[in-house]
Design a protein around this motif. Structure first.
Motif, PDB file in Angstrom:
ATOM      1  N   THR A  71       3.441  79.285  52.959  1.00 34.49           N
ATOM      2  CA  THR A  71       2.054  79.576  52.617  1.00 34.49           C
ATOM      3  C   THR A  71       2.014  80.200  51.233  1.00 34.49           C
ATOM      4  O   THR A  71       2.797  81.102  50.931  1.00 34.49           O
ATOM      5  N   ILE A  72       1.121  79.735  50.389  1.00 39.09           N
ATOM      6  CA  ILE A  72       0.939  80.283  49.043  1.00 39.09           C
ATOM      7  C   ILE A  72      -0.235  81.256  49.078  1.00 39.09           C
ATOM      8  O   ILE A  72      -1.318  80.913  49.569  1.00 39.09           O
ATOM      9  N   THR A 126      -8.392  78.382  37.998  1.00 40.02           N
ATOM     10  CA  THR A 126      -8.513  76.925  38.081  1.00 40.02           C
ATOM     11  C   THR A 126      -7.230  76.237  37.634  1.00 40.02           C
ATOM     12  O   THR A 126      -6.827  75.214  38.212  1.00 40.02           O
ATOM     13  N   ASN A 127      -6.567  76.797  36.631  1.00 43.03           N
ATOM     14  CA  ASN A 127      -5.353  76.167  36.107  1.00 43.03           C
ATOM     15  C   ASN A 127      -4.229  76.158  37.128  1.00 43.03           C
ATOM     16  O   ASN A 127      -3.576  75.129  37.348  1.00 43.03           O
ATOM     17  N   VAL A 128      -3.983  77.302  37.755  1.00 43.37           N
ATOM     18  CA  VAL A 128      -2.878  77.357  38.709  1.00 43.37           C
ATOM     19  C   VAL A 128      -3.191  76.518  39.946  1.00 43.37           C
ATOM     20  O   VAL A 128      -2.295  75.882  40.520  1.00 43.37           O
ATOM     21  N   LEU A 129      -4.460  76.456  40.351  1.00 46.73           N
ATOM     22  CA  LEU A 129      -4.815  75.627  41.503  1.00 46.73           C
ATOM     23  C   LEU A 129      -4.686  74.146  41.170  1.00 46.73           C
ATOM     24  O   LEU A 129      -4.276  73.341  42.021  1.00 46.73           O
ATOM     25  N   THR A 130      -5.004  73.781  39.938  1.00 51.99           N
ATOM     26  CA  THR A 130      -4.805  72.391  39.505  1.00 51.99           C
ATOM     27  C   THR A 130      -3.325  72.037  39.486  1.00 51.99           C
ATOM     28  O   THR A 130      -2.922  70.958  39.946  1.00 51.99           O
ATOM     29  N   PRO A 155     -19.823  83.262  44.799  1.00 61.65           N
ATOM     30  CA  PRO A 155     -18.648  82.961  45.608  1.00 61.65           C
ATOM     31  C   PRO A 155     -17.629  82.134  44.837  1.00 61.65           C
ATOM     32  O   PRO A 155     -17.986  81.391  43.914  1.00 61.65           O
ATOM     33  N   LEU A 156     -16.365  82.295  45.206  1.00 60.63           N
ATOM     34  CA  LEU A 156     -15.334  81.434  44.638  1.00 60.63           C
ATOM     35  C   LEU A 156     -15.446  80.056  45.267  1.00 60.63           C
ATOM     36  O   LEU A 156     -15.581  79.922  46.485  1.00 60.63           O
ATOM     37  N   VAL A 157     -15.382  79.048  44.434  1.00 60.58           N
ATOM     38  CA  VAL A 157     -15.457  77.676  44.926  1.00 60.58           C
ATOM     39  C   VAL A 157     -14.124  77.006  44.643  1.00 60.58           C
ATOM     40  O   VAL A 157     -13.729  76.832  43.486  1.00 60.58           O
ATOM     41  N   CYS A 158     -13.404  76.659  45.689  1.00 59.69           N
ATOM     42  CA  CYS A 158     -12.148  75.929  45.534  1.00 59.69           C
ATOM     43  C   CYS A 158     -11.878  75.159  46.815  1.00 59.69           C
ATOM     44  O   CYS A 158     -12.603  75.299  47.808  1.00 59.69           O
ATOM     45  N   ASP A 159     -10.840  74.348  46.792  1.00 60.06           N
ATOM     46  CA  ASP A 159     -10.537  73.486  47.935  1.00 60.06           C
ATOM     47  C   ASP A 159      -9.676  74.183  48.980  1.00 60.06           C
ATOM     48  O   ASP A 159      -9.243  73.544  49.942  1.00 60.06           O
ATOM     49  N   HIS A 160      -9.412  75.456  48.784  1.00 61.88           N
ATOM     50  CA  HIS A 160      -8.537  76.182  49.704  1.00 61.88           C
ATOM     51  C   HIS A 160      -9.309  77.283  50.417  1.00 61.88           C
ATOM     52  O   HIS A 160     -10.431  77.638  50.034  1.00 61.88           O
ATOM     53  N   ARG A 161      -8.687  77.835  51.444  1.00 66.09           N
ATOM     54  CA  ARG A 161      -9.328  78.903  52.195  1.00 66.09           C
ATOM     55  C   ARG A 161      -9.431  80.154  51.334  1.00 66.09           C
ATOM     56  O   ARG A 161      -8.451  80.589  50.739  1.00 66.09           O
ATOM     57  N   VAL A 162     -10.622  80.729  51.262  1.00 68.42           N
ATOM     58  CA  VAL A 162     -10.851  81.936  50.480  1.00 68.42           C
ATOM     59  C   VAL A 162     -10.991  83.118  51.439  1.00 68.42           C
ATOM     60  O   VAL A 162     -11.836  83.103  52.345  1.00 68.42           O
ATOM     61  N   ARG A 210       1.164  79.360  35.263  1.00 66.94           N
ATOM     62  CA  ARG A 210       1.161  77.900  35.262  1.00 66.94           C
ATOM     63  C   ARG A 210       2.424  77.409  35.957  1.00 66.94           C
ATOM     64  O   ARG A 210       3.509  77.991  35.794  1.00 66.94           O
ATOM     65  N   LEU A 211       2.275  76.336  36.728  1.00 62.68           N
ATOM     66  CA  LEU A 211       3.381  75.799  37.503  1.00 62.68           C
ATOM     67  C   LEU A 211       3.874  74.506  36.881  1.00 62.68           C
ATOM     68  O   LEU A 211       3.103  73.543  36.757  1.00 62.68           O
TER      69      LEU A 211
END
Length: 481
Positions: free
Chosen positions: A5-6, A17-21, A45-52, A84-85
């Protein structure tokens, strides 16, 4: 190994946004990604594709605790929101974890910091991450080890020392830590004129480290030596100079000039950088000593962190008893199924139990304080005795500090029981119960019912289907605590 889990704590910076991309482009994908919003009063709110998840603005240590406690994998990898990854990072992470022996609790990733040929003072400070031990910019830990030591020490409010302290505590429990083969890139954040002065707040955290581990804490925690003794000498010289000592004034001038020289020579020596170094070198020692003194006073008597659960606080209506709006009739009190058994298990385990309840009906004039007390007395007869009762009689419009989701009821209960808020678990049925726990620095478990909204379930860190399973989760008999 079944997955990782990250966990990424954030205060909503655009760099997230960069690290999630980067993460989305990795193969294979992690088992889960939790973004922990650590803003106290988010304007959006934070908007992303992962659980917040939400940690209430209590700092990165508390945010990481919220993240790993919500995970169900054995390994949890922590990333900063500004890294950055590179391609292949997650494959290298899995390889690092497969190589880790059973005695290894954590595996650190390498940190690359791109700087200019003649780096500024701030660039050199950030570049220190290259050699930092066990920095959570990229650090993976076994959940087993985190549970054993109680996770991150939430008394550290900044991204400073909380990772070194956790690593020290884990090693003191007999675990090993190793460096892996993977790496991330940590860009240098934009620097302002006073940034080197602002970061001196970390001296208060150094005071906490010394209070817990003694004068040799730097060696124990693999932290490089600091300049506090020189800053103290500078401040003392200035103070004596104010009394009229020319020798002390000369000493202050020499110490300040030497400090500025050490910061200017390795840098780009541009006019702007030179001016900044001269000005901040004169101010910085006083700020550093002030924060160290403040931290020493605040953390006097502090001992090693523990999050051993000592008490469970329950919401009343909808959690312990069936909800009857603005109930003032003791005869209408009906405990929910499993309430007796759940409370018996907690008392048998030696945990204190209490009730925290909003009763705005008093403030609205719909029910009297005496009627609410009679209902509470009936609940005490059926399910008690409870070790603490905390009731908020106010309406939302009154803006009190006790009405959930504010922290007042939880803090009052912890104070009444003589324990720290982080040793408390709050069990409730709606989001305000969860938010009150977060605001106070306590943990929470949501037990949904017909009144619980779907967004409240998504936002809760830990959710259990019924009261008994929530209590078993606390006790570790039906899930990890």
């Amino acid at each position: 190994m079944t997955g990782v889990t990250i966990v990424i704590p954030t205060v909503g910076r655009t760099c997230l946004t960069n690290v999630l991309t980067d993460l989305a482009a990795q193969e294979p994908q992690p088992a889960a990604v939790y973004v922990v919003d650590d803003r106290s009063n988010p304007d959006r709110p934070l908007v992303c594709d992962h659980r917040v998840l939400h940690s209430g603005g209590r700092g990165p240590a508390a945010a990481r605790n919220v993240g790993w406690r919500a995970a169900d994998t054995e390994w949890i990898a922590f990333l900063d929101d500004d890294v950055r990854l590179p391609d292949g990072w997650i494959s290298a992470l899995y390889d690092d974890l497969r190589r880790a022996g059973d005695h290894v609790a954590g595996v650190q990733g390498g940190i690359e910091v791109p700087v200019s040929d003649r780096p500024t003072d701030w660039e050199r400070s950030t570049a220190g991450l290259r050699s930092a031990k066990w920095a959570t910019a990229d650090m993976a830990y076994r959940r087993t080890a985190l549970e054993q030591v109680g996770g991150f020490d939430e008394r550290f409010p900044r991204a400073y020392r909380e990772d070194a302290e956790l690593a020290l505590r884990i090693r003191q429990h007999g675990w090993g830590l190793v460096e892996g083969e993977r790496h991330i890139v940590h860009p240098v954040r934009p620097e302002g004129f006073w940034i080197s002065v602002r970061v001196q707040r970390g001296n208060a955290d150094d005071a906490l480290m010394r209070a817990i581990y003694g004068r040799h804490w730097r060696r124990l925690a693999d932290c490089p030596p600091g300049r506090l003794k020189w800053h103290l000498a500078t401040v003392v010289s200035a103070a004596v100079a104010l009394l009229g000592s020319k020798r002390a004034a000369a000493g202050w001038a020499l110490l300040t000039a030497d400090f500025a020289r050490r910061r200017i020579i390795p840098g780009p020596r541009t006019p702007g950088e030179v001016v900044r170094m001269l000005v901040t070198s004169a101010v910085l020692p006083f700020v550093a000593v002030w924060h160290r003194a403040r931290g020493t006073w605040r953390h006097r008597g502090s001992v090693a962190w523990t999050d051993k659960v000592s008490a469970v606080l329950f919401d009343r209506d909808g959690t312990l008893v069936h909800d009857v709006p603005y109930n003032g009739d003791p005869d209408r009190v009906r405990p929910v199924p499993q309430a007796h058994e759940a409370l018996h298990k907690l008392r048998q385990a030696g945990l204190a139990v209490g009730v925290i309840t909003n009763q705005s009906g008093i403030g609205r004039g719909l029910v009297s304080a005496e009627e609410v007390a009679a209902v509470n007395k009936r609940l005490d007869e059926l399910l008690g005795p409870f070790d603490t009762w905390q009731v908020c009689p106010h309406t939302e419009a009154e803006g009190c500090a006790c009405r959930k989701p504010a922290s007042g009821l939880v803090l009052a209960a912890a104070n009444d029981l003589g324990i720290a808020p982080n040793q408390v678990v709050v069990i409730g049925d709606i989001g305000s119960d969860v938010d009150a726990a977060k605001a106070a620095g306590a943990r929470s478990i949501l037990v949904p019912n017909g009144a619980t909204r779907a967004d409240e379930v998504r936002a809760a860190g830990t959710v259990r289907p019924d009261l008994l399973s929530a209590v078993e989760h606390v006790l570790g008999t039906g899930g990890r605590r």
